[in-house]
Motif scaffolding. Sequence first.
Motif, PDB file in Angstrom:
ATOM      1  N   ALA A  64       0.830  -1.036  -0.037  1.00 62.15           N
ATOM      2  CA  ALA A  64      -0.165   0.138   0.066  1.00 62.15           C
ATOM      3  C   ALA A  64       0.973   1.206  -0.038  1.00 62.15           C
ATOM      4  O   ALA A  64       1.982   1.325   0.552  1.00 62.15           O
ATOM      5  CB  ALA A  64      -0.817   0.023   1.206  1.00 62.15           C
ATOM      6  N   GLN A  65       0.448   2.091  -0.761  1.00 64.41           N
ATOM      7  CA  GLN A  65       1.230   3.557  -0.737  1.00 64.41           C
ATOM      8  C   GLN A  65       0.006   4.713  -0.498  1.00 64.41           C
ATOM      9  O   GLN A  65      -1.013   4.470  -1.005  1.00 64.41           O
ATOM     10  CB  GLN A  65       1.654   3.762  -2.097  1.00 64.41           C
ATOM     11  CG  GLN A  65       2.712   2.591  -2.632  1.00 64.41           C
ATOM     12  CD  GLN A  65       3.871   2.314  -2.071  1.00 64.41           C
ATOM     13  OE1 GLN A  65       4.627   3.262  -1.848  1.00 64.41           O
ATOM     14  NE2 GLN A  65       4.117   1.082  -1.669  1.00 64.41           N
ATOM     15  N   GLY A  66       0.683   5.828   0.015  1.00 63.51           N
ATOM     16  CA  GLY A  66      -0.366   6.813   0.215  1.00 63.51           C
ATOM     17  C   GLY A  66       0.190   8.191  -0.709  1.00 63.51           C
ATOM     18  O   GLY A  66       1.562   8.303  -0.816  1.00 63.51           O
ATOM     19  N   ALA A  67      -0.738   8.779  -0.823  1.00 67.53           N
ATOM     20  CA  ALA A  67      -0.458  10.141  -1.581  1.00 67.53           C
ATOM     21  C   ALA A  67      -1.579  11.377  -1.455  1.00 67.53           C
ATOM     22  O   ALA A  67      -2.846  10.851  -1.239  1.00 67.53           O
ATOM     23  CB  ALA A  67      -0.062  10.045  -3.124  1.00 67.53           C
ATOM     24  N   GLU A  68      -1.094  12.572  -1.355  1.00 64.77           N
ATOM     25  CA  GLU A  68      -1.929  13.421  -1.064  1.00 64.77           C
ATOM     26  C   GLU A  68      -2.631  13.916  -2.522  1.00 64.77           C
ATOM     27  O   GLU A  68      -1.706  13.892  -3.356  1.00 64.77           O
ATOM     28  CB  GLU A  68      -1.459  14.833  -0.693  1.00 64.77           C
ATOM     29  CG  GLU A  68      -1.008  14.593   0.885  1.00 64.77           C
ATOM     30  CD  GLU A  68      -2.098  14.238   1.899  1.00 64.77           C
ATOM     31  OE1 GLU A  68      -3.233  15.071   1.743  1.00 64.77           O
ATOM     32  OE2 GLU A  68      -2.160  13.187   2.567  1.00 64.77           O
ATOM     33  N   ALA A  69      -3.663  14.287  -2.601  1.00 64.46           N
ATOM     34  CA  ALA A  69      -4.373  14.378  -3.934  1.00 64.46           C
ATOM     35  C   ALA A  69      -5.564  15.123  -3.741  1.00 64.46           C
ATOM     36  O   ALA A  69      -6.028  15.532  -2.607  1.00 64.46           O
ATOM     37  CB  ALA A  69      -4.828  13.046  -4.676  1.00 64.46           C
ATOM     38  N   THR A  70      -6.048  16.104  -4.939  1.00 63.33           N
ATOM     39  CA  THR A  70      -7.213  16.814  -4.944  1.00 63.33           C
ATOM     40  C   THR A  70      -8.334  16.194  -5.125  1.00 63.33           C
ATOM     41  O   THR A  70      -8.451  15.269  -5.889  1.00 63.33           O
ATOM     42  CB  THR A  70      -6.862  17.783  -6.220  1.00 63.33           C
ATOM     43  OG1 THR A  70      -5.891  18.633  -6.048  1.00 63.33           O
ATOM     44  CG2 THR A  70      -8.043  18.778  -6.333  1.00 63.33           C
ATOM     45  N   GLY A  71      -9.304  16.087  -4.081  1.00 62.58           N
ATOM     46  CA  GLY A  71     -10.484  15.526  -4.179  1.00 62.58           C
ATOM     47  C   GLY A  71     -11.375  16.021  -5.335  1.00 62.58           C
ATOM     48  O   GLY A  71     -11.135  16.979  -5.772  1.00 62.58           O
ATOM     49  N   PRO A  72     -12.551  15.332  -5.683  1.00 68.04           N
ATOM     50  CA  PRO A  72     -13.360  15.454  -6.560  1.00 68.04           C
ATOM     51  C   PRO A  72     -14.007  16.988  -6.602  1.00 68.04           C
ATOM     52  O   PRO A  72     -14.364  17.751  -7.770  1.00 68.04           O
ATOM     53  CB  PRO A  72     -14.544  14.398  -6.565  1.00 68.04           C
ATOM     54  CG  PRO A  72     -14.484  13.953  -5.096  1.00 68.04           C
ATOM     55  CD  PRO A  72     -13.192  14.168  -4.690  1.00 68.04           C
ATOM     56  N   LEU A  73     -14.147  17.634  -5.457  1.00 69.92           N
ATOM     57  CA  LEU A  73     -14.466  19.242  -5.431  1.00 69.92           C
ATOM     58  C   LEU A  73     -13.470  20.107  -4.853  1.00 69.92           C
ATOM     59  O   LEU A  73     -13.655  21.242  -4.580  1.00 69.92           O
ATOM     60  CB  LEU A  73     -15.875  19.134  -4.432  1.00 69.92           C
ATOM     61  CG  LEU A  73     -17.021  18.327  -4.790  1.00 69.92           C
ATOM     62  CD1 LEU A  73     -18.215  18.440  -3.752  1.00 69.92           C
ATOM     63  CD2 LEU A  73     -17.574  18.687  -6.179  1.00 69.92           C
ATOM     64  N   GLY A  74     -12.161  19.512  -5.161  1.00 69.65           N
ATOM     65  CA  GLY A  74     -11.208  20.410  -4.754  1.00 69.65           C
ATOM     66  C   GLY A  74     -10.527  20.404  -3.313  1.00 69.65           C
ATOM     67  O   GLY A  74      -9.403  20.767  -3.134  1.00 69.65           O
ATOM     68  N   ALA A  75     -11.129  19.865  -2.363  1.00 67.36           N
ATOM     69  CA  ALA A  75     -10.517  19.700  -0.965  1.00 67.36           C
ATOM     70  C   ALA A  75      -9.428  18.532  -1.120  1.00 67.36           C
ATOM     71  O   ALA A  75      -9.574  17.674  -1.900  1.00 67.36           O
ATOM     72  CB  ALA A  75     -11.682  19.349  -0.061  1.00 67.36           C
ATOM     73  N   GLY A  77      -7.361  14.828  -9.058  1.00 62.75           N
ATOM     74  CA  GLY A  77      -6.779  13.862  -8.121  1.00 62.75           C
ATOM     75  C   GLY A  77      -6.393  12.469  -8.554  1.00 62.75           C
ATOM     76  O   GLY A  77      -5.248  11.965  -8.479  1.00 62.75           O
ATOM     77  N   THR A  78      -6.993  11.879  -9.612  1.00 61.64           N
ATOM     78  CA  THR A  78      -6.710  10.557 -10.164  1.00 61.64           C
ATOM     79  C   THR A  78      -5.510  10.910 -10.983  1.00 61.64           C
ATOM     80  O   THR A  78      -4.474  10.050 -11.192  1.00 61.64           O
ATOM     81  CB  THR A  78      -7.810  10.063 -11.147  1.00 61.64           C
ATOM     82  OG1 THR A  78      -9.020   9.922 -10.188  1.00 61.64           O
ATOM     83  CG2 THR A  78      -7.615   8.710 -11.819  1.00 61.64           C
TER      84      THR A  78
END
Length: 369
Positions: free
Chosen positions: A57-68, A109-110
Amino acid sequence: MRILIAADKFKGTLTAAQVAGHLSGPLSAAGHAVDCVPIADGGDGTVAAAVAAGLSAQGAEATGPLGAPVTAHWARSGATAVIELAEASGLALVSESTATTALRASSTGTGELIRAALEAGCTRIVVGVGGSACTDGGAGLLQALGAELTAADGAGLQPGGGALPSLATADLEPARALLAAHGARLVLASDVDNPLLGSAGAAAVYGPQKGAGPAEVAALDAGLARLADLLDPAGELRGRPGAGAAGGVGFALLTLGAEQVSGASYVMDLAGFDAALRQAELVVTGEGRFDAQTLSGKGPGAVVRAARAAGIPVWMVCGGSEVSAAQARAAGLSGVLALTDEAPLAAALADPGPLLAGAARRLAARLGG
């Protein structure tokens, strides 16, 4: 008896591995040998199934669908990355689906997760596309990878499918160059066969599930058509089965040269399903809601078909069933155990674990264990 549990998640309540855990205990206690192969179809739960199959498992910060911002996870095995769109751009990340969110939701984010996998040195990036909040044709994903999409006023295209009608120019070369620089190739993992546009397309079929009314569906479809005119002027990709997956993210991946594979088959191969099936005398599969889509394009449907082809009895365990007994038999199922046959829907959603264990005990009793 040797029993293979190859279940999908119960969406919103239990992962595939947790479902298998609740089912395996009572069956083992009844004297059966139990193997567990968690499955998924490219949508929610794909990363969890990949991790259960042994990927890290890897983790990453990303932009959610509505920008958060959101903390998303992906899975890795050597140079292969498994990315789940729903982790960063999923409908489950939207607290309330409305006409506004249907127009605003983005796949950015994707694309950021793909970039993270590239930066980690992965060269084969499998993108499972299901459970999306967006209908942006993958525009956000493309921009996150460097594609230049500009509006009529010369500014960068704003997030969301609602902005697509204002798209004036599109240049994918920076995104293609990024992939080439890393020696990477993309894989589109999905069992959705919708085209991008029209009555069977991304906006018409899935837009209402994301909060879009008739006016929003028409606007989103028009925006996707505008994107397709710029990125697919010859019309070679927009009509391809799977182009409409995840609000058109399938189309965006195809424009970047992605290979297409069945999401369910990919995860089953990853988990060693075929080898486990060869040892099985009975198969148990399942998911939260058993309906016509389960049999036509989801992971449990693939399990049912494989077990039937191998001549192995297969049972369905589900939260609730919309399939008649006759339809289940016609599909090759030996039986269906629905949690809502034993408890109200609210109880099944609130705490399905004990009910799953009860279903396993009922199955064991039928098997004579």
